[in-house]
Design a protein around this motif. Sequence first.
Motif, PDB file in Angstrom:
ATOM      1  N   ILE A  49       0.845  -1.185   0.000  1.00  0.00           N
ATOM      2  CA  ILE A  49       0.000   0.000   0.000  1.00  0.00           C
ATOM      3  C   ILE A  49       0.883   1.239   0.000  1.00  0.00           C
ATOM      4  O   ILE A  49       1.756   1.387   0.858  1.00  0.00           O
ATOM      5  CB  ILE A  49      -0.945   0.042   1.220  1.00  0.00           C
ATOM      6  CG1 ILE A  49      -1.991  -1.072   1.134  1.00  0.00           C
ATOM      7  CG2 ILE A  49      -1.643   1.390   1.322  1.00  0.00           C
ATOM      8  CD1 ILE A  49      -2.984  -1.078   2.289  1.00  0.00           C
ATOM      9  N   VAL A  51       1.369   4.998   0.859  1.00  0.00           N
ATOM     10  CA  VAL A  51       0.797   5.906   1.859  1.00  0.00           C
ATOM     11  C   VAL A  51       1.516   7.242   1.720  1.00  0.00           C
ATOM     12  O   VAL A  51       2.687   7.360   2.081  1.00  0.00           O
ATOM     13  CB  VAL A  51       0.958   5.351   3.287  1.00  0.00           C
ATOM     14  CG1 VAL A  51       0.217   6.239   4.279  1.00  0.00           C
ATOM     15  CG2 VAL A  51       0.456   3.915   3.386  1.00  0.00           C
ATOM     16  N   LEU A  71      -4.652  -0.501  -3.314  1.00  0.00           N
ATOM     17  CA  LEU A  71      -5.172   0.651  -2.597  1.00  0.00           C
ATOM     18  C   LEU A  71      -4.040   1.625  -2.308  1.00  0.00           C
ATOM     19  O   LEU A  71      -2.896   1.208  -2.091  1.00  0.00           O
ATOM     20  CB  LEU A  71      -5.819   0.215  -1.282  1.00  0.00           C
ATOM     21  CG  LEU A  71      -7.002  -0.745  -1.379  1.00  0.00           C
ATOM     22  CD1 LEU A  71      -7.532  -1.066   0.013  1.00  0.00           C
ATOM     23  CD2 LEU A  71      -8.105  -0.172  -2.254  1.00  0.00           C
ATOM     24  N   VAL A  73      -3.241   5.200   0.085  1.00  0.00           N
ATOM     25  CA  VAL A  73      -3.685   6.159   1.097  1.00  0.00           C
ATOM     26  C   VAL A  73      -3.056   7.496   0.732  1.00  0.00           C
ATOM     27  O   VAL A  73      -1.834   7.624   0.695  1.00  0.00           O
ATOM     28  CB  VAL A  73      -3.265   5.718   2.508  1.00  0.00           C
ATOM     29  CG1 VAL A  73      -3.648   6.777   3.539  1.00  0.00           C
ATOM     30  CG2 VAL A  73      -3.903   4.372   2.850  1.00  0.00           C
ATOM     31  N   VAL A  80      -8.661   7.217   0.810  1.00  0.00           N
ATOM     32  CA  VAL A  80      -8.307   5.857   0.408  1.00  0.00           C
ATOM     33  C   VAL A  80      -8.767   5.701  -1.038  1.00  0.00           C
ATOM     34  O   VAL A  80      -9.948   5.866  -1.348  1.00  0.00           O
ATOM     35  CB  VAL A  80      -8.958   4.795   1.315  1.00  0.00           C
ATOM     36  CG1 VAL A  80      -8.603   3.393   0.819  1.00  0.00           C
ATOM     37  CG2 VAL A  80      -8.487   4.966   2.761  1.00  0.00           C
ATOM     38  N   GLY A 203      -5.745   6.605   7.636  1.00  0.00           N
ATOM     39  CA  GLY A 203      -6.059   6.037   6.331  1.00  0.00           C
ATOM     40  C   GLY A 203      -5.500   4.641   6.154  1.00  0.00           C
ATOM     41  O   GLY A 203      -6.151   3.772   5.557  1.00  0.00           O
ATOM     42  N   ALA A 207      -7.489   1.213   5.073  1.00  0.00           N
ATOM     43  CA  ALA A 207      -7.115   0.435   3.889  1.00  0.00           C
ATOM     44  C   ALA A 207      -6.748  -0.990   4.277  1.00  0.00           C
ATOM     45  O   ALA A 207      -7.143  -1.952   3.600  1.00  0.00           O
ATOM     46  CB  ALA A 207      -5.950   1.115   3.172  1.00  0.00           C
TER      47      ALA A 207
END
Length: 272
Positions: A49, A51, A71, A73, A80, A203, A207
């Motif tokens: 992920i 971020v 996904l 963030v 998201v 976030g 996620a």
Amino acid sequence: MTTAPPPEGFPYRLIATDLDGTLLRSDESISPRTRDALAAATAAGAAHIVVTGRAVPWTRHILDDLGYEGLAVCGQGAQVYDAAEHRLLTSVTLDRQLAGVALAKIEAEVGPLYLAASRDGLDGEVLVGDGYAVTGTLPSTPLSDVSELWAAPLNKIYIQHPTLTDDQLAEAAQLAAGGFVSVAMAGAGIVELLPLGLSKATGLSLAARRLGLKSADTIAFGDMPNDIAMFAWASHGVAMANAHEELKAVADEVTSSNEEDGIAVVLERLLS
């Protein structure tokens, strides 16, 4: 919910990486070595992920260039984003009345600020006022009248000061307005006012939950004070060699810099 064990040969089920100063090199590229290490970790069963403090409009082109379909963030935890479907799953906006009070309190302490702001949404503009210095070549829209800031929902407000350093400005903003907004320092010249209580951890936890994963499953990589909350949430926090000293102080380890494949160094060790 029953969760699966960590991937065989890799101790974490989730890899959370900041973008600027961490996953990206200074030219906004990702090295082949880092790409290969992430691919190997995800092939072993871990999820990745991104971020980032960047809102979706300033992040989407990078994810598309990567072929990233997971996904992400964005916006310091406010958004998201599903990169495969190009849609927002969650979005938190700044209370504009509280933000106005916060700005007034900060300026009462330090004098006039240079301002920019990020509009909410997949195509939200970044409005830039007179005197505000935008990092790099990211697209922005000139702000001729400060009152325009409040005309539509915002994710965040960016502040700069003509003489104070980033650390000094962030500290002054926190002292003056910390009861109204959250204050984040995300990079050189990037001090932000956010919805109160918002952080990257906010976030990331949302996620991760969508993937059936937890903080105990997570290794996180970052370089700035805005990554501190993410490190506190994750099981293991790795600061880059180029990281701010505040982040290094709370990291579980320090790796090589973003220019020297610091993420790959750690992932290769864990995969071996």
